[in-house]
Write an enzyme that holds these catalytic residues in place. Structure first.
Site, PDB file in Angstrom:
ATOM      1  N   HIS A  24     -10.037   4.302  -0.759  1.00 18.16           N
ATOM      2  CA  HIS A  24      -8.975   4.519   0.277  1.00 18.16           C
ATOM      3  C   HIS A  24      -9.501   5.574   1.397  1.00 18.16           C
ATOM      4  CE1 HIS A  24      -4.646   3.583  -1.045  1.00 18.16           C
ATOM      5  NE2 HIS A  24      -5.371   3.035  -2.006  1.00 18.16           N
ATOM      6  N   ASP A  81       0.894  -1.306   0.067  1.00 14.95           N
ATOM      7  CA  ASP A  81      -0.090  -0.045  -0.030  1.00 14.95           C
ATOM      8  C   ASP A  81       0.965   1.208  -0.160  1.00 14.95           C
ATOM      9  OD1 ASP A  81      -2.414   1.285   0.204  1.00 14.95           O
ATOM     10  OD2 ASP A  81      -2.519   1.181   2.613  1.00 14.95           O
ATOM     11  N   ASN A  86     -10.055   0.097   1.807  1.00 16.57           N
ATOM     12  CA  ASN A  86      -8.780   0.240   2.615  1.00 16.57           C
ATOM     13  C   ASN A  86      -9.122   0.653   4.074  1.00 16.57           C
ATOM     14  OD1 ASN A  86      -7.469  -0.410   0.101  1.00 16.57           O
ATOM     15  ND2 ASN A  86      -6.027   1.256   0.488  1.00 16.57           N
ATOM     16  N   ARG A 112       0.033 -10.367  26.757  1.00 14.75           N
ATOM     17  CA  ARG A 112      -0.680 -11.268  26.107  1.00 14.75           C
ATOM     18  C   ARG A 112      -2.224 -11.265  26.479  1.00 14.75           C
ATOM     19  NH1 ARG A 112       1.356 -16.601  28.277  1.00 14.75           N
ATOM     20  NH2 ARG A 112       1.522 -15.149  30.027  1.00 14.75           N
TER      21      ARG A 112
HETATM   22  P1  13P Z   1      -8.533   4.939   6.885  1.00 13.28           P
HETATM   23  O1  13P Z   1      -7.376   5.818   7.453  1.00 13.28           O
HETATM   24  O2  13P Z   1      -9.430   5.466   6.729  1.00 13.28           O
HETATM   25  O3  13P Z   1      -8.409   3.522   7.581  1.00 13.28           O
HETATM   26  O4  13P Z   1      -7.765   4.628   5.464  1.00 13.28           O
HETATM   27  C1  13P Z   1      -6.667   3.662   5.320  1.00 13.28           C
HETATM   28  C2  13P Z   1      -6.127   4.025   3.747  1.00 13.28           C
HETATM   29  O5  13P Z   1      -6.765   4.233   2.878  1.00 13.28           O
HETATM   30  C3  13P Z   1      -4.635   3.021   3.785  1.00 13.28           C
HETATM   31  O6  13P Z   1      -4.266   3.206   2.631  1.00 13.28           O
END
Ligand code: 13P
Length: 321
Positions: A210, A81, A254, A281
């Site tokens: 995203h 990512d 995401n 844990r």
């Molecule tokens: P969020 O911050 O909304 O979870 O988005 C994460 C994201 O798009 C990572 O690429």
């Protein structure tokens, strides 16, 4: 079972969304595999460069391989990512990722095209698919105060971008931002813009969203009640909106912030309620359970819960033909 990201996106197109969960530690890796099984849903495991800096790229790979051996019935794809050119090349060379996201959307249009094209050539030669981005998803990438309207993906540019880069999927800006503070007042997703983008792209071309955490208000309230200090106005994507996304071509969503909020809440509440405990844990086990619960809930909202057998069969069929 580790599978190619693009195969999942093609199977999902128009029917459901696959959740992409960012991971950076063992608890998250285990929870994503367990979440796939619990929800009977395919998942995408995403690592951002800062997660690779934190845990080490090799450690993340080793953890994912181990979890795959422990849970062979789960269906997961491995995705980089928000890579820059160097991160993408490193991930391509590793032979471990089945997809990379080249994040050059902050650059001028032609530069974004040139960099994305270079990564596409290298990735395709290695059998890896490429997600690119057009438009600005604010938050990590831009100032929170940026005018989201001005950063939305332009549908005509999207068509030109996809044709000139040869990318396999496109992350679009339709009003979301990374982090916990996405919307104010009546702001919401720009589904009309999403529909226009989809109409300009080739039939079946997978789109990605995203910044799609929903930042539940009860989570924020519990964190603050346990001594946290988050702005109670924090707001994310209304989960009822997810069902509008897959008919408009979104195949991958995401999630990063929501998992961090679970971590924050679980640990704050645990140490508040058990001040004598210093065994990591105990909250760790609760965190894994709660992250699995988040993945199950999202999978239901994404329409991918219960799809695992069908996805396995389709993957098997694709491999055989
Ligand atoms: P969020 O911050 O909304 O979870 O988005 C994460 C994201 O798009 C990572 O690429």
């Amino acid at each position: 079972m580790l599978v190619p990201t693009l195969d999942l996106l093609k199977i999902a197109y128009g029917r459901f969304i696959v959740g992409a969960y960012n991971v950076q530690n063992m608890e998250q890796v285990l929870a994503v595999f367990r979440g796939s099984l619990k929800a009977q849903a395919p998942v995408i495991i995403a690592t951002v460069p800062f997660a690779r800096d934190y845990a080490g790229a090799r450690m993340l790979q080793a953890m994912v391989r181990a979890a795959d051996e422990m849970y062979p019935q789960a269906v997961a794809a491995m995705h980089l990512d928000h890579g820059d050119e160097a991160h993408c090349l490193d991930a391509i060379r590793s032979g471990f990722y089945s997809s990379v996201m080249i994040d050059a959307s902050h650059l001028p249009f032609d530069e974004n095209i040139a960099i994305t094209r270079r990564i596409v050539e290298r990735a395709h030669a290695a059998g890896i698919s490429v997600e690119a981005e057009l438009g600005v998803v604010a938050g990590q990438e831009a100032d929170h105060s940026a005018n989201a309207q001005s950063a939305l993906t332009d549908p005509d540019q999207a068509a030109e971008f996809v044709a000139r880069t040869g990318c396999d999927s496109l992350a679009v800006a339709i009003g979301t931002s990374h982090g916990a503070y996405k919307f104010q007042g009546e702001q919401r997703l720009h589904l009309d813009r999403l529909a226009e983008i989809r109409a300009r792209l080739p039939q079946g071309f997978p789109l990605v969203l995203h910044g799609a955490s929903s930042v539940p208000s009860d989570e924020i309230a519990r964190i603050n009640a346990a001594g946290g200090n988050l702005n109670p106005d924090a707001r994310g994507v209304d989960p009822t909106e997810f069902a509008h996304l897959w008919p408009l071509g979104v195949t991958k969503v995401n999630i990063h912030t929501d998992a961090h909020l679970v971590w924050y809440r679980v640990h704050r509440e645990h140490f508040r309620d058990y001040p004598k405990n210093f065994d990591f844990r105990h909250p760790g086990a609760i965190f894994m359970e709660e992250f699995v619960r988040l993945i199950t809930t999202r999978s239901e909202q994404f329409g991918c819960a219960g799809m695992l057998n069908e996805v396995r069969e389709r993957l098997h069929h694709n491999a055989a033909t």
